[in-house]
Motif scaffolding. Sequence first.
Motif, mmCIF file in Angstrom:
data_model
loop_
_atom_site.group_PDB
_atom_site.id
_atom_site.type_symbol
_atom_site.label_atom_id
_atom_site.label_comp_id
_atom_site.label_asym_id
_atom_site.label_seq_id
_atom_site.Cartn_x
_atom_site.Cartn_y
_atom_site.Cartn_z
ATOM 1 N N TRP A 69 -18.353 3.505 1.202
ATOM 2 C CA TRP A 69 -19.451 3.498 2.305
ATOM 3 C C TRP A 69 -19.093 4.657 3.008
ATOM 4 C CZ3 TRP A 69 -15.773 -0.272 1.868
ATOM 5 C CH2 TRP A 69 -14.761 -0.362 3.169
ATOM 6 N N TRP B 286 -16.851 -10.542 12.614
ATOM 7 C CA TRP B 286 -18.022 -9.894 12.120
ATOM 8 C C TRP B 286 -18.628 -10.471 10.941
ATOM 9 C CZ3 TRP B 286 -18.211 -4.080 10.139
ATOM 10 C CH2 TRP B 286 -19.412 -3.415 9.721
ATOM 11 N N GLY C 91 -15.194 5.287 13.753
ATOM 12 C CA GLY C 91 -16.323 4.741 12.984
ATOM 13 C C GLY C 91 -16.909 5.350 11.884
ATOM 14 N N TRP D 29 -25.490 4.540 9.434
ATOM 15 C CA TRP D 29 -26.273 3.156 9.935
ATOM 16 C C TRP D 29 -27.623 3.544 9.747
ATOM 17 C CZ3 TRP D 29 -23.049 -0.272 9.964
ATOM 18 C CH2 TRP D 29 -21.794 0.171 10.077
ATOM 19 N N LEU E 285 -23.684 3.778 17.262
ATOM 20 C CA LEU E 285 -24.124 2.481 16.351
ATOM 21 C C LEU E 285 -25.038 1.606 16.820
ATOM 22 C CD1 LEU E 285 -21.583 0.430 14.431
ATOM 23 C CD2 LEU E 285 -24.032 0.060 14.406
ATOM 24 N N PHE F 298 -13.796 -0.014 21.422
ATOM 25 C CA PHE F 298 -14.357 1.063 20.780
ATOM 26 C C PHE F 298 -15.665 1.342 20.945
ATOM 27 C CE2 PHE F 298 -15.629 1.449 15.729
ATOM 28 C CZ PHE F 298 -15.749 2.545 15.883
HETATM 29 O O1 AHR Z 1 -17.144 -0.998 13.645
HETATM 30 C C1 AHR Z 1 -18.226 -1.200 12.646
HETATM 31 C C2 AHR Z 1 -17.736 -0.393 11.343
HETATM 32 O O2 AHR Z 1 -16.593 -0.903 10.760
HETATM 33 C C3 AHR Z 1 -17.161 0.906 11.649
HETATM 34 O O3 AHR Z 1 -18.239 1.962 11.941
HETATM 35 C C4 AHR Z 1 -16.229 1.229 10.670
HETATM 36 O O4 AHR Z 1 -15.135 2.054 10.870
HETATM 37 C C5 AHR Z 1 -16.001 -0.055 10.055
HETATM 38 O O5 AHR Z 1 -16.302 -0.298 8.812
#
Ligand code: AHR
Length: 502
Positions: free
Chosen positions: A177, A295, A70, A96, A28, A24
């Motif tokens: 969000w 993450w 995203g 972002w 961002l 992906f």
């Molecule tokens: O990958 C980061 C973010 O995580 C993406 O933009 C979103 O789809 C998810 O919340």
Amino acid sequence: MRASATAHSGYVIGQVDSRVFGSFVEHLGRAVYTGIYEPDHPSADANGMRQDVIDLVRELDVPIVRYPGGNFVSAYYWEDGIGPVDERPTRLDLAWHSSESNAVGIHEFADWADAAGTEMMLAVNLGSRGLDPARNFLEYVNHPGGSYWSDLRKKNGRDEPWNVKMWCLGNEMDGPWQTGQKTADEYGRIAFETAKAMRAYDKSLELVVCGSSTPTMPTYPQWEATVLDHTYDVVDFISLHMYFKNHAADTATYLAEAARLDDYIGTVAGIIQFIKAKKRSKRDVYISFDEWNVWYHSEEQDKKVLEGNSGWPEAPALLEDIYNFEDVLQVGCILNTFIRRADVVKVACLAQLVNVIAPIMTVEGGPAWRQTTFWPFLFASKYARGLAFDLAVDCPGYATDAFADVPYLDVAAVKSDVDGALTVFIVSRHETETIDFTLSLEGFGDRQIIEDKVIAGHDLRATNGPDGEPVAPMDGAGATVGAGRLAVSVPPLSYRMIRLGA
Ligand code: AHR
């Protein structure tokens, strides 16, 4: 401690679709700008794309890359990214809190995908926009010529259509969000009408409808049932997302999260079957797990930008998680879970590919380097394309608050389409003991070890960086195959990949 398993050539789970090793790239942070695209970089190609990054993406052999988001896609005007670059508008990206120059749009990304040897999986904006921009984008990208949008593409320098097959109908539309968040019914309706229009252009498209953004959403799993009730007849995949965290530095609990992932997949697979039966449908819908990764490492440092305290920076460092050895084990368990659910998970995208929660990192003007998690992804991508087997695993386990019995060994096996090798992927969750593991091989003929790689013995917090990549695979030792049995001692907290050639 001992553990055993049996692999029988007749106990097939399903074909592991190569697209399970997709990734992906979102607009961002530094994923695009100074990630894949950096015209002033010493390695930049004629299109301004970093060749050092392209080389690493090729090393990972990523078959498909989702783009352009995203969260970003939910307010994106794809038309901003076409035409002369110096005439493209700079926009504020609400997702972002950044400025988007649009220097990279569909043409530049498509050229990059070509150079990186990957296919595109494109997302349309169903947050702030809807059906018309989506069908226009499809016409721009896929129509050969003789219509307004396809002729505009030609005018902009691309004669041939790109023929993109996979299209995502928005992104995480259940999330507060999101720009243009929707209820399941609102989203189901717009997704259905958009899919219908896109299919009216080309029935052979593969369309992905949004499932829940995580299994902890309050609307999960009713969201999936409602959305599929609206769209089952016109979509091919439902999209799931999940991110993994270890804020408590509790390794046992962290490494048990693959069980949650397995439940999530199992629940959605059940909902798919429920809607299929309800509609008396003959068609199948599969899971596109198009965002997954660890993450959490960067969450604290990202707050300033995301809360708007840095203004509207261009390509700020965001979501730059630096992965450690513990994350190697987690990523290994996640990939094994996808292999074991090969019957229903047909696409998955490691989120993301470069700089943003990514296996590949770059220094602006400097080197590109491999994160620790590059390795389990690479081994699965290279060797797990083929038939997945249902292994009868007998392994002691442990309990966590959420799960009663998490096996110490996480094992998956795939017979390669390419060379017939049977590859066994093993992650040990045990924190102190070596486990003597035997795998009985039934119906695979005589086998010998042709490759044995191990990642082990590191401090759990050990990381890689631009100045060195200490967390990397080594040759494994001591494994044997004989009398139809693989025997291997699996050290505590380790990742292992063993290939058995015919
Ligand atoms: O990958 C980061 C973010 O995580 C993406 O933009 C979103 O789809 C998810 O919340």
